[in-house]
Design a protein around this motif. Structure first.
Motif, PDB file in Angstrom:
ATOM      1  N   TRP A  95       4.162  -1.443  10.594  1.00  0.00           N
ATOM      2  CA  TRP A  95       3.589  -2.159   9.441  1.00  0.00           C
ATOM      3  C   TRP A  95       4.588  -1.625   8.251  1.00  0.00           C
ATOM      4  O   TRP A  95       4.595  -0.424   7.837  1.00  0.00           O
ATOM      5  CB  TRP A  95       2.429  -1.745   9.273  1.00  0.00           C
ATOM      6  N   VAL A  96       5.339  -2.439   7.754  1.00  0.00           N
ATOM      7  CA  VAL A  96       6.180  -2.032   6.702  1.00  0.00           C
ATOM      8  C   VAL A  96       5.681  -2.540   5.347  1.00  0.00           C
ATOM      9  O   VAL A  96       5.127  -3.555   5.090  1.00  0.00           O
ATOM     10  CB  VAL A  96       7.892  -2.853   6.558  1.00  0.00           C
ATOM     11  N   PHE A  97       5.784  -1.400   4.394  1.00  0.00           N
ATOM     12  CA  PHE A  97       5.067  -1.774   3.002  1.00  0.00           C
ATOM     13  C   PHE A  97       6.288  -1.351   1.962  1.00  0.00           C
ATOM     14  O   PHE A  97       7.157  -0.692   2.099  1.00  0.00           O
ATOM     15  CB  PHE A  97       4.018  -0.766   2.734  1.00  0.00           C
ATOM     16  N   ASP A  98       5.782  -1.980   0.855  1.00  0.00           N
ATOM     17  CA  ASP A  98       6.632  -1.729  -0.330  1.00  0.00           C
ATOM     18  C   ASP A  98       5.634  -0.955  -1.377  1.00  0.00           C
ATOM     19  O   ASP A  98       5.258  -1.346  -2.326  1.00  0.00           O
ATOM     20  CB  ASP A  98       6.903  -3.207  -1.075  1.00  0.00           C
ATOM     21  N   ALA A  99       5.787   0.221  -1.304  1.00  0.00           N
ATOM     22  CA  ALA A  99       5.215   1.204  -1.968  1.00  0.00           C
ATOM     23  C   ALA A  99       5.750   2.784  -1.680  1.00  0.00           C
ATOM     24  O   ALA A  99       6.217   2.714  -0.518  1.00  0.00           O
ATOM     25  CB  ALA A  99       3.540   1.158  -1.667  1.00  0.00           C
ATOM     26  N   PRO A 100       5.605   3.591  -2.632  1.00  0.00           N
ATOM     27  CA  PRO A 100       5.821   4.807  -2.474  1.00  0.00           C
ATOM     28  C   PRO A 100       5.168   5.731  -1.410  1.00  0.00           C
ATOM     29  O   PRO A 100       5.677   6.723  -0.897  1.00  0.00           O
ATOM     30  CB  PRO A 100       6.169   5.756  -3.527  1.00  0.00           C
ATOM     31  N   ASP A 101       3.980   5.097  -0.695  1.00  0.00           N
ATOM     32  CA  ASP A 101       3.064   6.137  -0.025  1.00  0.00           C
ATOM     33  C   ASP A 101       1.990   4.989   0.485  1.00  0.00           C
ATOM     34  O   ASP A 101       1.889   4.130   0.126  1.00  0.00           O
ATOM     35  CB  ASP A 101       2.384   7.107  -0.721  1.00  0.00           C
ATOM     36  N   LEU A 102       1.537   5.520   1.879  1.00  0.00           N
ATOM     37  CA  LEU A 102       0.677   4.997   2.485  1.00  0.00           C
ATOM     38  C   LEU A 102      -0.626   4.516   1.793  1.00  0.00           C
ATOM     39  O   LEU A 102      -1.065   3.468   2.079  1.00  0.00           O
ATOM     40  CB  LEU A 102       0.451   5.679   3.986  1.00  0.00           C
ATOM     41  N   PRO A 103      -1.461   5.564   1.276  1.00  0.00           N
ATOM     42  CA  PRO A 103      -2.713   5.081   0.622  1.00  0.00           C
ATOM     43  C   PRO A 103      -2.343   4.067  -0.389  1.00  0.00           C
ATOM     44  O   PRO A 103      -3.344   3.051  -0.509  1.00  0.00           O
ATOM     45  CB  PRO A 103      -2.995   6.464  -0.059  1.00  0.00           C
ATOM     46  N   THR A 104      -1.236   3.980  -1.295  1.00  0.00           N
ATOM     47  CA  THR A 104      -0.973   2.985  -2.228  1.00  0.00           C
ATOM     48  C   THR A 104      -0.960   1.735  -1.616  1.00  0.00           C
ATOM     49  O   THR A 104      -1.367   0.702  -1.943  1.00  0.00           O
ATOM     50  CB  THR A 104       0.117   3.332  -2.914  1.00  0.00           C
ATOM     51  N   ALA A 105      -0.010   1.863  -0.453  1.00  0.00           N
ATOM     52  CA  ALA A 105       0.133   0.503   0.250  1.00  0.00           C
ATOM     53  C   ALA A 105      -1.071  -0.139   0.761  1.00  0.00           C
ATOM     54  O   ALA A 105      -1.176  -1.263   0.811  1.00  0.00           O
ATOM     55  CB  ALA A 105       1.080   0.635   1.210  1.00  0.00           C
ATOM     56  N   LEU A 106      -1.822   0.715   1.496  1.00  0.00           N
ATOM     57  CA  LEU A 106      -3.046   0.274   1.919  1.00  0.00           C
ATOM     58  C   LEU A 106      -3.959  -0.217   1.060  1.00  0.00           C
ATOM     59  O   LEU A 106      -4.755  -1.440   1.112  1.00  0.00           O
ATOM     60  CB  LEU A 106      -3.670   1.264   2.886  1.00  0.00           C
ATOM     61  N   ALA A 107      -4.222   0.263  -0.352  1.00  0.00           N
ATOM     62  CA  ALA A 107      -5.002  -0.258  -1.223  1.00  0.00           C
ATOM     63  C   ALA A 107      -4.614  -1.541  -1.766  1.00  0.00           C
ATOM     64  O   ALA A 107      -5.426  -2.393  -1.783  1.00  0.00           O
ATOM     65  CB  ALA A 107      -4.965   0.973  -2.543  1.00  0.00           C
ATOM     66  N   ALA A 108      -3.233  -1.827  -1.673  1.00  0.00           N
ATOM     67  CA  ALA A 108      -2.822  -3.249  -2.183  1.00  0.00           C
ATOM     68  C   ALA A 108      -2.884  -4.109  -1.226  1.00  0.00           C
ATOM     69  O   ALA A 108      -3.181  -5.450  -1.437  1.00  0.00           O
ATOM     70  CB  ALA A 108      -1.222  -3.249  -2.267  1.00  0.00           C
TER      71      ALA A 108
END
Length: 273
Positions: A95-108
């Motif tokens: 699961w690839v995300f465009d955020a600096p960290d996993l919590p921020t990415a999952l919130a988005a």
């Protein structure tokens, strides 16, 4: 993970300071019944930590760099990864995300992100202790959740139960729990031990048994709405006199080698717990 993110609740449970050898011995001896029910193939994975102490390891873990399989046949694909050029551990299932960290990415991605802190790097009592919990939409810490408390994990589970109970059924939850019970001091988890006895490998093991005794409640809370994908691992180990070393933030085998497991908890509508 592309099929799991969005459809499952997520639990990341870091058993702070847990050594691989102790975790392996207790599981094999039948002393961890709740973990034995869920750990695949009845055995921990042997992995290497991305850091030798809590702050460094969690900065990496919460950016998607979970402990790495301790085998030389890498690169080892990751479950989560920030998008960046040249990553050799990102594959089609990541699961690839465009955020600096996993919590921020999952919130988005629509998750409610919640941190239940344990050791001092999560206590929010100063700037340094606020960095890691600050990655989450919501964070919890109190002295009864911290290292000196003999009832720290059951108190953390009680917070998790409240968080899960108030979770809207339509919104997925990402719950992160940093378990403080294994960290020194842990002498009070060993029956008959006193402060003068101090911490030992045996009290470290007793602390893990204490944690396991309350894991059933946490797993039940996290599987009450939908299936839950759970990651249970240590952030680093600790030394109890090996080669003259005590503690962590050192480059020793007992510090770098950690237990790891991930698994899916079926929703309670699918399985009676």
């Amino acid at each position: 993970m592309n099929e799991i993110v969005g459809t499952h609740d997520l639990l990341l449970l870091t058993l702070d300071t847990l050594r691989f050898d102790v975790a392996e011995e207790l599981l094999a001896a039948g002393r961890l019944p709740h973990l034995a029910r869920v750990i695949p193939n009845g055995a921990w994975e042997r992995r290497h930590s991305p850091g030798s102490f809590t702050y460094a390891a969690h900065q990496a873990i919460l950016a998607g760099f979970l402990p790495t399989p301790a085998s030389p046949d890498g690169p080892h694909p990751r479950l989560f990864a920030a998008r960046f050029a040249g990553s050799e551990s990102t594959e089609s299932r990541t699961w690839v995300f465009d955020a600096p960290d996993l919590p921020t990415a999952l919130a988005a991605a629509g998750y409610r992100t919640v941190c239940i802190g344990g050791v001092g790097f999560f206590n929010k009592q100063g700037p340094l202790g606020s960095v890691l919990p600050g990655l989450f939409q919501e964070s919890h810490w109190a002295p009864e959740l911290g290292v000196p408390s003999p009832t720290s994990f059951e108190s953390q589970v009680a917070v998790a139960e409240r968080v899960a109970a108030e979770q809207p059924s339509e919104q997925p939850l990402f719950l992160f729990v940093n378990v403080s019970a294994l960290h020194q001091p842990n002498w009070f988890h060993l029956p008959g031990a006193t402060r003068e006895d101090g911490d030992s490998r045996a009290s470290h093991a007793a602390a893990l048994e204490y944690v396991d005794a309350h894991l059933g409640r946490l797993f039940a809370a996290m599987s009450a709405r939908r299936p839950c994908f759970a990651i249970v691992c240590s952030d680093h180990g600790t030394a109890y006199g090996e080669d003259g070393y005590t503690g962590h933030r050192i480059g020793h085998e007992v510090v770098w080698t950690v237990p790891y497991a991930h698994f899916t908890l079926p929703a309670t509508s699918q399985e009676t717990r």
